[in-house]
Write a protein that holds these residues in place. Structure first.
Motif, PDB file in Angstrom:
ATOM      1  N   LEU A 112       0.795  -1.282   0.177  1.00 38.66           N
ATOM      2  CA  LEU A 112      -0.063  -0.072  -0.149  1.00 38.66           C
ATOM      3  C   LEU A 112       0.866   1.328  -0.030  1.00 38.66           C
ATOM      4  O   LEU A 112       0.374   2.473  -0.434  1.00 38.66           O
ATOM      5  CB  LEU A 112      -0.854   0.165   1.291  1.00 38.66           C
ATOM      6  CG  LEU A 112      -2.119  -1.146   1.252  1.00 38.66           C
ATOM      7  CD1 LEU A 112      -2.744  -0.904   2.462  1.00 38.66           C
ATOM      8  CD2 LEU A 112      -3.076  -0.781  -0.128  1.00 38.66           C
ATOM      9  N   MET A 113       2.271   1.304   0.526  1.00 37.63           N
ATOM     10  CA  MET A 113       3.014   2.345   0.563  1.00 37.63           C
ATOM     11  C   MET A 113       3.641   2.529  -0.867  1.00 37.63           C
ATOM     12  O   MET A 113       4.189   3.667  -0.886  1.00 37.63           O
ATOM     13  CB  MET A 113       3.840   2.324   1.734  1.00 37.63           C
ATOM     14  CG  MET A 113       3.521   2.339   2.917  1.00 37.63           C
ATOM     15  SD  MET A 113       4.637   2.261   4.314  1.00 37.63           S
ATOM     16  CE  MET A 113       5.657   3.454   3.861  1.00 37.63           C
ATOM     17  N   GLN A 114       3.716   1.515  -1.496  1.00 35.62           N
ATOM     18  CA  GLN A 114       4.444   1.651  -2.824  1.00 35.62           C
ATOM     19  C   GLN A 114       3.604   2.868  -3.931  1.00 35.62           C
ATOM     20  O   GLN A 114       2.315   2.822  -3.829  1.00 35.62           O
ATOM     21  CB  GLN A 114       4.598   0.425  -3.435  1.00 35.62           C
ATOM     22  CG  GLN A 114       5.670  -0.415  -2.894  1.00 35.62           C
ATOM     23  CD  GLN A 114       5.709  -1.788  -3.538  1.00 35.62           C
ATOM     24  OE1 GLN A 114       5.237  -1.979  -4.686  1.00 35.62           O
ATOM     25  NE2 GLN A 114       6.508  -2.782  -3.006  1.00 35.62           N
ATOM     26  N   LYS A 115       4.167   3.329  -4.918  1.00 35.38           N
ATOM     27  CA  LYS A 115       3.755   4.091  -5.758  1.00 35.38           C
ATOM     28  C   LYS A 115       3.428   3.458  -6.950  1.00 35.38           C
ATOM     29  O   LYS A 115       3.988   2.389  -7.367  1.00 35.38           O
ATOM     30  CB  LYS A 115       4.838   5.242  -6.104  1.00 35.38           C
ATOM     31  CG  LYS A 115       4.284   6.382  -7.093  1.00 35.38           C
ATOM     32  CD  LYS A 115       5.133   7.518  -7.167  1.00 35.38           C
ATOM     33  CE  LYS A 115       6.437   6.874  -7.918  1.00 35.38           C
ATOM     34  NZ  LYS A 115       7.268   8.002  -8.513  1.00 35.38           N
ATOM     35  N   GLY A 116       2.197   3.672  -7.412  1.00 39.71           N
ATOM     36  CA  GLY A 116       1.584   2.960  -8.483  1.00 39.71           C
ATOM     37  C   GLY A 116       2.162   3.310  -9.795  1.00 39.71           C
ATOM     38  O   GLY A 116       2.932   4.234  -9.969  1.00 39.71           O
ATOM     39  N   LYS A 117       2.016   2.557 -10.898  1.00 41.20           N
ATOM     40  CA  LYS A 117       2.391   2.945 -12.383  1.00 41.20           C
ATOM     41  C   LYS A 117       1.990   4.170 -12.637  1.00 41.20           C
ATOM     42  O   LYS A 117       2.789   4.897 -13.373  1.00 41.20           O
ATOM     43  CB  LYS A 117       2.190   1.820 -13.284  1.00 41.20           C
ATOM     44  CG  LYS A 117       2.986   0.366 -13.102  1.00 41.20           C
ATOM     45  CD  LYS A 117       2.536  -0.466 -14.226  1.00 41.20           C
ATOM     46  CE  LYS A 117       3.479  -1.735 -13.987  1.00 41.20           C
ATOM     47  NZ  LYS A 117       3.110  -2.681 -15.173  1.00 41.20           N
ATOM     48  N   GLY A 118       0.660   4.496 -12.476  1.00 37.09           N
ATOM     49  CA  GLY A 118       0.099   5.599 -13.010  1.00 37.09           C
ATOM     50  C   GLY A 118       0.377   6.867 -12.321  1.00 37.09           C
ATOM     51  O   GLY A 118      -0.341   7.832 -12.351  1.00 37.09           O
ATOM     52  N   ALA A 119       1.188   6.867 -11.165  1.00 36.47           N
ATOM     53  CA  ALA A 119       1.249   8.001 -10.254  1.00 36.47           C
ATOM     54  C   ALA A 119       1.850   9.187 -10.795  1.00 36.47           C
ATOM     55  O   ALA A 119       1.586  10.373 -10.437  1.00 36.47           O
ATOM     56  CB  ALA A 119       2.057   7.746  -9.125  1.00 36.47           C
ATOM     57  N   ASP A 120       2.555   9.226 -11.845  1.00 33.00           N
ATOM     58  CA  ASP A 120       3.142  10.115 -12.524  1.00 33.00           C
ATOM     59  C   ASP A 120       2.251  10.921 -13.655  1.00 33.00           C
ATOM     60  O   ASP A 120       2.796  12.090 -13.825  1.00 33.00           O
ATOM     61  CB  ASP A 120       4.615   9.875 -13.330  1.00 33.00           C
ATOM     62  CG  ASP A 120       5.622   9.616 -12.436  1.00 33.00           C
ATOM     63  OD1 ASP A 120       5.879   9.704 -11.269  1.00 33.00           O
ATOM     64  OD2 ASP A 120       6.287   8.553 -12.997  1.00 33.00           O
ATOM     65  N   MET A 121       1.157  10.371 -13.609  1.00 30.39           N
ATOM     66  CA  MET A 121       0.207  11.022 -14.604  1.00 30.39           C
ATOM     67  C   MET A 121      -0.717  11.776 -13.954  1.00 30.39           C
ATOM     68  O   MET A 121      -1.622  12.243 -14.760  1.00 30.39           O
ATOM     69  CB  MET A 121      -0.233   9.890 -15.547  1.00 30.39           C
ATOM     70  CG  MET A 121       0.634   9.192 -16.411  1.00 30.39           C
ATOM     71  SD  MET A 121      -0.192   8.000 -17.672  1.00 30.39           S
ATOM     72  CE  MET A 121      -1.015   6.942 -16.614  1.00 30.39           C
ATOM     73  N   GLY A 122      -0.631  12.086 -12.794  1.00 25.79           N
ATOM     74  CA  GLY A 122      -1.833  13.194 -12.148  1.00 25.79           C
ATOM     75  C   GLY A 122      -1.696  14.386 -12.495  1.00 25.79           C
ATOM     76  O   GLY A 122      -0.583  14.841 -12.974  1.00 25.79           O
ATOM     77  N   LEU A 123      -2.378  15.002 -12.063  1.00 27.65           N
ATOM     78  CA  LEU A 123      -2.715  16.424 -12.468  1.00 27.65           C
ATOM     79  C   LEU A 123      -1.611  17.248 -11.575  1.00 27.65           C
ATOM     80  O   LEU A 123      -1.469  18.421 -11.868  1.00 27.65           O
ATOM     81  CB  LEU A 123      -4.141  16.972 -12.167  1.00 27.65           C
ATOM     82  CG  LEU A 123      -4.976  16.591 -13.262  1.00 27.65           C
ATOM     83  CD1 LEU A 123      -6.584  16.876 -13.210  1.00 27.65           C
ATOM     84  CD2 LEU A 123      -4.514  16.869 -14.730  1.00 27.65           C
ATOM     85  N   THR A 124      -1.412  16.737 -10.437  1.00 28.71           N
ATOM     86  CA  THR A 124      -0.630  17.653  -9.491  1.00 28.71           C
ATOM     87  C   THR A 124       0.811  17.904  -9.899  1.00 28.71           C
ATOM     88  O   THR A 124       1.326  18.857  -9.433  1.00 28.71           O
ATOM     89  CB  THR A 124      -0.583  16.755  -7.947  1.00 28.71           C
ATOM     90  OG1 THR A 124       0.112  15.845  -8.190  1.00 28.71           O
ATOM     91  CG2 THR A 124      -2.176  16.988  -7.539  1.00 28.71           C
ATOM     92  N   GLY A 125       1.426  16.815 -10.672  1.00 29.90           N
ATOM     93  CA  GLY A 125       2.528  16.977 -11.278  1.00 29.90           C
ATOM     94  C   GLY A 125       3.771  16.730 -10.055  1.00 29.90           C
ATOM     95  O   GLY A 125       4.845  16.777 -10.404  1.00 29.90           O
ATOM     96  N   SER A 126       3.334  16.050  -8.708  1.00 31.39           N
ATOM     97  CA  SER A 126       4.054  15.655  -7.836  1.00 31.39           C
ATOM     98  C   SER A 126       4.524  14.188  -8.154  1.00 31.39           C
ATOM     99  O   SER A 126       3.773  13.448  -8.054  1.00 31.39           O
ATOM    100  CB  SER A 126       3.680  15.992  -6.517  1.00 31.39           C
ATOM    101  OG  SER A 126       4.403  15.060  -5.466  1.00 31.39           O
ATOM    102  N   SER A 127       5.740  14.021  -8.587  1.00 30.66           N
ATOM    103  CA  SER A 127       6.304  12.538  -8.655  1.00 30.66           C
ATOM    104  C   SER A 127       7.323  11.981  -7.593  1.00 30.66           C
ATOM    105  O   SER A 127       7.917  11.204  -7.908  1.00 30.66           O
ATOM    106  CB  SER A 127       6.856  12.420 -10.118  1.00 30.66           C
ATOM    107  OG  SER A 127       8.088  13.235 -10.237  1.00 30.66           O
ATOM    108  N   GLU A 128       7.520  12.827  -6.604  1.00 32.35           N
ATOM    109  CA  GLU A 128       8.515  12.557  -5.581  1.00 32.35           C
ATOM    110  C   GLU A 128       7.773  11.647  -4.752  1.00 32.35           C
ATOM    111  O   GLU A 128       6.614  11.701  -4.338  1.00 32.35           O
ATOM    112  CB  GLU A 128       8.874  13.747  -4.782  1.00 32.35           C
ATOM    113  CG  GLU A 128       9.844  14.635  -5.632  1.00 32.35           C
ATOM    114  CD  GLU A 128      10.924  14.039  -5.986  1.00 32.35           C
ATOM    115  OE1 GLU A 128      11.728  13.208  -5.193  1.00 32.35           O
ATOM    116  OE2 GLU A 128      11.625  14.490  -7.026  1.00 32.35           O
ATOM    117  N   SER A 129       8.698  10.522  -4.374  1.00 30.91           N
ATOM    118  CA  SER A 129       7.901   9.537  -3.286  1.00 30.91           C
ATOM    119  C   SER A 129       8.389  10.004  -2.035  1.00 30.91           C
ATOM    120  O   SER A 129       9.018  11.022  -1.760  1.00 30.91           O
ATOM    121  CB  SER A 129       8.741   8.149  -3.560  1.00 30.91           C
ATOM    122  OG  SER A 129       9.866   7.945  -3.510  1.00 30.91           O
ATOM    123  N   VAL A 130       7.898   9.455  -0.871  1.00 33.98           N
ATOM    124  CA  VAL A 130       8.138   9.753   0.475  1.00 33.98           C
ATOM    125  C   VAL A 130       9.592   9.651   1.005  1.00 33.98           C
ATOM    126  O   VAL A 130      10.034  10.314   1.559  1.00 33.98           O
ATOM    127  CB  VAL A 130       7.010   8.922   1.423  1.00 33.98           C
ATOM    128  CG1 VAL A 130       7.598   9.058   2.850  1.00 33.98           C
ATOM    129  CG2 VAL A 130       5.764   9.202   0.978  1.00 33.98           C
TER     130      VAL A 130
END
Length: 109
Positions: free
Chosen positions: A21-39
């Protein structure tokens, strides 16, 4: 010994759930926020992948060992020693009258 294995098995399953559940999904970079940094920064994904693999290996190993230990500790199956009456009884007609396919004795028409 089996209690320790069960505790390890449950802990491993909870850790797998939390790490996945803590991992970033494949489509996390395609969001509108533009935030692609992980924790944990850029190295976080590699850490979570390794942790998932090791925890999954521990989960599978404890599952296999639990299966072997419990199968050897039980001498007989509950079904093997049970006194279960036969569920299928042989029905023998009481007379020589013919029986119709519905199972009801009929008259000779």
């Amino acid at each position: 010994m089996s209690t320790l294995l069960i505790v390890l098995h449950v802990i491993a399953s909870v850790v797998i759930i939390v790490v996945v559940l803590m991992q970033k999904g494949k489509g996390a970079d395609m969001g509108l926020t533009g935030s692609s940094e992980s924790v944990l920064g850029t190295g976080g994904a590699n850490f979570f992948m390794k942790l998932t693999a090791w925890t999954a290996a521990l989960f599978m190993a404890t599952g296999l060992v639990l299966t072997v230990v419990e199968s050897r500790s039980v001498g007989k199956s509950l079904v093997d020693g049970a006194n279960i009456p036969s569920l299928v009884e042989t029905v023998v007609p009481s007379s020589d009258a013919p029986v119709t396919p519905s199972g009801v004795k009929g008259s000779q028409d």
